[in-house]
Design a protein around this motif. Structure first.
Motif, mmCIF file in Angstrom:
data_model
loop_
_atom_site.group_PDB
_atom_site.id
_atom_site.type_symbol
_atom_site.label_atom_id
_atom_site.label_comp_id
_atom_site.label_asym_id
_atom_site.label_seq_id
_atom_site.Cartn_x
_atom_site.Cartn_y
_atom_site.Cartn_z
ATOM 1 N N LYS A 295 4.792 1.643 -7.597
ATOM 2 C CA LYS A 295 5.679 2.810 -7.546
ATOM 3 C C LYS A 295 5.510 3.581 -6.239
ATOM 4 O O LYS A 295 6.496 3.996 -5.616
ATOM 5 C CB LYS A 295 5.422 3.731 -8.726
ATOM 6 C CG LYS A 295 6.392 4.914 -8.753
ATOM 7 C CD LYS A 295 6.480 5.568 -10.101
ATOM 8 C CE LYS A 295 7.589 6.624 -10.123
ATOM 9 N NZ LYS A 295 7.796 7.206 -11.460
ATOM 10 N N SER A 296 4.263 3.779 -5.791
ATOM 11 C CA SER A 296 4.057 4.560 -4.570
ATOM 12 C C SER A 296 4.572 3.835 -3.329
ATOM 13 O O SER A 296 4.969 4.480 -2.353
ATOM 14 C CB SER A 296 2.568 4.880 -4.405
ATOM 15 O OG SER A 296 1.812 3.692 -4.222
ATOM 16 N N SER A 297 4.561 2.504 -3.356
ATOM 17 C CA SER A 297 5.043 1.733 -2.203
ATOM 18 C C SER A 297 6.521 1.406 -2.295
ATOM 19 O O SER A 297 7.102 0.867 -1.352
ATOM 20 C CB SER A 297 4.245 0.429 -2.076
ATOM 21 O OG SER A 297 4.474 -0.413 -3.197
ATOM 22 N N PHE B 85 -0.745 10.305 -5.141
ATOM 23 C CA PHE B 85 -1.049 9.019 -5.770
ATOM 24 C C PHE B 85 -1.775 9.241 -7.093
ATOM 25 O O PHE B 85 -1.522 8.533 -8.078
ATOM 26 C CB PHE B 85 -1.902 8.159 -4.838
ATOM 27 C CG PHE B 85 -2.171 6.781 -5.380
ATOM 28 C CD1 PHE B 85 -1.261 5.747 -5.195
ATOM 29 C CD2 PHE B 85 -3.329 6.505 -6.108
ATOM 30 C CE1 PHE B 85 -1.488 4.478 -5.711
ATOM 31 C CE2 PHE B 85 -3.576 5.251 -6.630
ATOM 32 C CZ PHE B 85 -2.649 4.234 -6.424
ATOM 33 N N ALA B 86 -2.692 10.208 -7.131
ATOM 34 C CA ALA B 86 -3.416 10.503 -8.370
ATOM 35 C C ALA B 86 -2.460 10.944 -9.469
ATOM 36 O O ALA B 86 -2.645 10.601 -10.643
ATOM 37 C CB ALA B 86 -4.470 11.581 -8.120
ATOM 38 N N LEU C 275 0.848 -1.191 0.000
ATOM 39 C CA LEU C 275 0.000 0.000 0.000
ATOM 40 C C LEU C 275 0.884 1.242 0.000
ATOM 41 O O LEU C 275 2.039 1.179 0.437
ATOM 42 C CB LEU C 275 -0.887 0.035 1.249
ATOM 43 C CG LEU C 275 -2.083 -0.922 1.290
ATOM 44 C CD1 LEU C 275 -2.749 -0.852 2.650
ATOM 45 C CD2 LEU C 275 -3.084 -0.596 0.195
ATOM 46 N N PRO C 276 0.368 2.375 -0.490
ATOM 47 C CA PRO C 276 1.141 3.611 -0.369
ATOM 48 C C PRO C 276 1.465 3.874 1.102
ATOM 49 O O PRO C 276 0.658 3.557 1.985
ATOM 50 C CB PRO C 276 0.196 4.681 -0.926
ATOM 51 C CG PRO C 276 -0.773 3.933 -1.780
ATOM 52 C CD PRO C 276 -0.933 2.591 -1.150
ATOM 53 N N PRO C 277 2.627 4.428 1.395
ATOM 54 C CA PRO C 277 2.980 4.683 2.799
ATOM 55 C C PRO C 277 2.023 5.674 3.435
ATOM 56 O O PRO C 277 1.635 6.677 2.833
ATOM 57 C CB PRO C 277 4.404 5.252 2.712
ATOM 58 C CG PRO C 277 4.535 5.753 1.308
ATOM 59 C CD PRO C 277 3.690 4.862 0.467
ATOM 60 N N ALA C 278 1.612 5.383 4.670
ATOM 61 C CA ALA C 278 0.695 6.263 5.397
ATOM 62 C C ALA C 278 1.427 7.534 5.820
ATOM 63 O O ALA C 278 2.616 7.499 6.134
ATOM 64 C CB ALA C 278 0.144 5.546 6.620
#
Length: 529
Positions: free
Chosen positions: A358-360, A506-507, A309-312
Motif C-alpha cells: 500500500k505504501s509503495s 507507515f506505522a 519500498l515506501p517512497p523516500a
C-alpha cells in the motif's frame, strides 16, 4: 623404493600422491604423469610427504609442471615435503619458485574456519562502515539487590569456558587473505568491579564503541557495583551471537549455573560446538544447494527498491541522528492467535507485506523475514549466530480473504524453510540488498526484557548504541511481543532516505493492516485500492 604415483580428481582439482625416490631414472615417468593428469585442471596438489629423495631432474620437472599450470590459468601446490626433500628445496631456493604447504602450516590452517554466509554478510557490512556500532547487540541489566555478585561471576566464567563461540576470533587467512575465524582465543575472566558513579558513567560511554574485529575478543561482559545498584553488562558482536543465543541460551544457562554452581560445566547436556557446525555446513555439496539457488533467484526476480519500498522523502542529507521509532499497538492481543491456522510471525509478516504494497502503491510486495535459524534439537542448543533471512514475495492481484491470505502465507513460509541451506547465494550475491526486513521479537529478546537470575528479575535498562542504522537505504520492521500480552512496532530506518514523519505514516498503515487482518472474511486486496 620404486616410484608410485596415484591420482584423485575432484572437479577441476587433481591430487597426486607420490611415494619413493625421484631420481633421474624416475623423472620421465613423473613428468609424463604430471602432463597427463594436470591437463585442463585449475589446481594441482602434489603430496610429497612420502618422497625420500629428489634429483635436479625432478626439480626441473616440477618447474615445468608449475609453468604449465600457470599458463592454463591454474596453480600448483607441493604439499608436506619430507625432511630430506625440504632440505633440497630450500638449498636450491626452489621454495621461492613454487608454492609449498609445509606440514606445520597445514596444521595451523586446520584451525581456521570459514565464515558462514550470513556472518560474512554482517562482517562485510561492518567493514563498509569501519566506525559502525550497528553490530553491537546486548543490554545493560540492573540486577536485584539480592544477587550474589561473586557467585554470578563464577557462573559467568563457567558459561564462557564451556562454549567455543566465546573463543572465536576473526583473523586474516595467511594464504588467501580472506577473513576467517578460529576458536582458540583466550577467555578473559569476569570479575566484580566497584565503581563510583563517575566511573560507571565513563564505562557506559566506553562500551558504546565499535568492536576491534581482527584477532580481538568479540564480546564485552562486566559485573559492576555502584553506590545505588548492581549491574550486568553483556554485549556481543552480532556476527557471533543472535537474539536467541543471548536471551534463550546465554542468560538461561547463566541462571542454571548460578542456581546450581556445584554442577559446573556438567549442568545439562554437553554444549554443542559452533565450530564443528560451521565445518559441516561448509561441506554441503554444491549440487545439493542448486534447487534452493533456483528457488531464491525466482523469489527475488524483479526486485526494485523504487517499486517495493515506501517512497523516500529525503534525498541523502539527514538533519537528525534519529533513525528509529517505537509505536504501541493496542489494537491486538496475544489471545487472538489461539487455535488459529497461522502463528504470530506469519500474521505480522502478512501485515508488513500489505503495508509495503500500500505504501509503495504496488500490487506486489517483496521483502525478507528473519528466522532463528534453529530447526533441529541440536541447532536449538547451539550458541552462536544461527539467523536466516528469507526473501518472500506476494502478488495481490486476485481477491483473497484475510484467512486465505494468512494460510497461504504460512504455506509459503514452510516451503521456504526447505531451502534454508541454500541462502548462501542470497547473502554472497547481495540479491536482497535494500529489501525491507521483518523480524518478530518475543519477551526478553525485545526492549522490555527481564533477565532471570536465581529467582529474581533483572531489568534491561539500556541497549547498545547503534549509531549507524542496520537498515541502510531501507527499512527494518520489528514487531515486539511482550510478556504482558501486548505488542509494539519498531521501525529502524535509513534517516538519509526517510523522515520520522514518513515512518509515522507507515506505522499508521501497518496498524490499519493489523486491525483488518483480524477479520478473517475481509478481502485484503480492498485495502490496496
Amino acid at each position: 623404493m620404486a616410484l608410485t604415483i596415484t591420482s584423485v580428481t575432484e572437479g577441476t582439482t587433481v591430487t597426486l600422491t607420490i611415494a619413493g625416490r625421484l631420481s633421474a631414472l624416475e623423472t620421465a615417468e613423473f613428468d609424463a604423469a604430471l602432463t597427463e593428469k594436470t591437463q585442463g585442471m585449475k589446481q594441482a596438489l602434489l603430496d610429497f610427504s612420502n618422497v625420500e629423495y629428489i634429483a635436479s631432474a625432478g626439480l626441473r620437472a616440477l618447474f615445468r609442471a608449475n609453468k604449465n599450470m600457470v599458463r592454463q590459468g591454474g596453480e600448483m601446490k607441493l604439499l608436506y615435503p619430507s625432511e630430506e626433500v625440504a632440505e633440497v628445496l630450500q638449498a636450491t631456493r626452489f621454495d621461492n619458485l613454487i608454492k609449498i604447504v609445509w606440514r606445520e602450516a597445514e596444521d595451523n590452517f586446520s584451525r581456521l574456519y570459514p565464515l558462514r554466509p550470513i556472518q560474512r554478510w554482517l562482517v562485510d557490512t561492518h567493514f563498509m562502515k569501519a566506525k559502525s556500532t550497528m553490530m553491537n547487540t546486548g543490554a545493560l541489566v540492573r540486577l536485584d539487590p539480592a544477587v550474589d555478585m561473586e557467585r554470578l561471576a563464577a557462573a559467568l566464567n563457567d558459561v564462557l569456558a564451556s562454549y567455543d563461540i566465546f573463543r572465536c576470533r576473526l583473523v586474516i587467512h595467511p594464504e588467501t587473505g580472506d577473513i576467517c575465524q578460529r576458536f582458540d582465543g583466550e577467555i578473559t575472566k569476569v570479575v566484580v568491579e566497584t565503581l563510583s558513579d563517575e566511573a560507571f558513567e565513563q564505562r557506559k560511554q566506553e562500551i558504546k564503541q565499535p568492536y576491534d574485529l581482527i584477532d580481538h575478543p568479540l564480546y564485552r561482559i562486566y559485573l559492576m557495583v555502584t553506590s545505588t545498584a548492581k549491574y550486568l553488562y553483556a554485549d556481543f558482536y552480532h556476527a557471533i551471537m543472535d537474539g536467541t543465543s543471548i536471551a534463550l541460551l546465554f542468560y538461561r544457562e547463566l541462571d542454571k549455573r548460578y542456581v546450581h554452581p556445584e554442577r559446573g560445566g556438567k549442568a545439562g547436556r554437553q554444549p554443542a560446538s559452533y565450530a564443528e557446525y560451521i565445518r559441516e555446513e561448509a561441506n554441503i555439496p554444491q549440487a545439493e544447494l542448486q534447487a534452493g539457488h533456483d528457488y531464491w533467484t525466482q523469489m527475488l526476480a524483479g526486485f526494485d527498491e523504487n517499486r517495493h519500498l515506501p517512497p523516500a522523502d529525503i534525498d541523502g542529507a539527514s538533519n537528525t541522528p534519529e533513525h528509529e521509532i517505537e509505536v504501541p499497538l493496542p489494537v491486538i492481543e496475544k489471545d487472538f492467535f489461539k487455535e488459529k491456522e497461522f502463528n504470530e510471525n506469519t500474521f505480522f509478516l502478512g501485515a508488513s507485506l500489505l503495508a509495503l504494497a500500500k505504501s509503495s502503491g504496488s500490487r506486489e510486495a517483496i521483502m525478507s523475514w528473519v528466522h532463528t535459524g534453529r530447526v533441529t534439537m541440536a541447532e536449538k542448543r547451539l550458541m552462536g549466530l544461527m539467523l536466516d533471512q528469507f526473501p518472500i514475495r506476494w502478488d495481490f492481484n486476485e481477491d483473497i480473504t484475510a484467512d486465505a491470505f494468512l494460510r497461504g502465507l504460512e504455506a509459503r513460509v514452510n516451503e521456504s524453510m526447505q531451502y534454508r541451506k541454500s541462502l548462501d547465494m542470497v547473502y554472497l550475491n547481495g540479491m536482497e540488498d535494500e529489501c525491507a526486513t521483518f523480524i518478530l521479537q518475543k519477551g526478553m529478546m525485545g526492549r522490555k526484557g527481564i533477565v532471570k537470575i536465581g529467582g529474581t528479575d533483572g531489568v534491561m535498562v539500556d541497549m547498545p548504541a547503534n549509531e549507524i542504522s542496520a537498515a541502510e537505504n531501507t527499512l527494518d520492521i520489528e514487531m515486539d511481543a511482550h510478556d504482558d500480552g501486548t505488542f509494539s512496532l519498531v521501525l529502524d530506518y535509513d534517516n538519509n532516505r526517510y523522515s520520522e514523519a514518513a515512518m509515522q505514516r507507515f506505522a499508521t498503515i501497518m496498524k490499519e493492516m493489523v486491525v483488518t487482518l483480524q477479520d478473517g472474511d475481509h478481502v485484503v486486496t480492498e485495502l490496496l485500492k
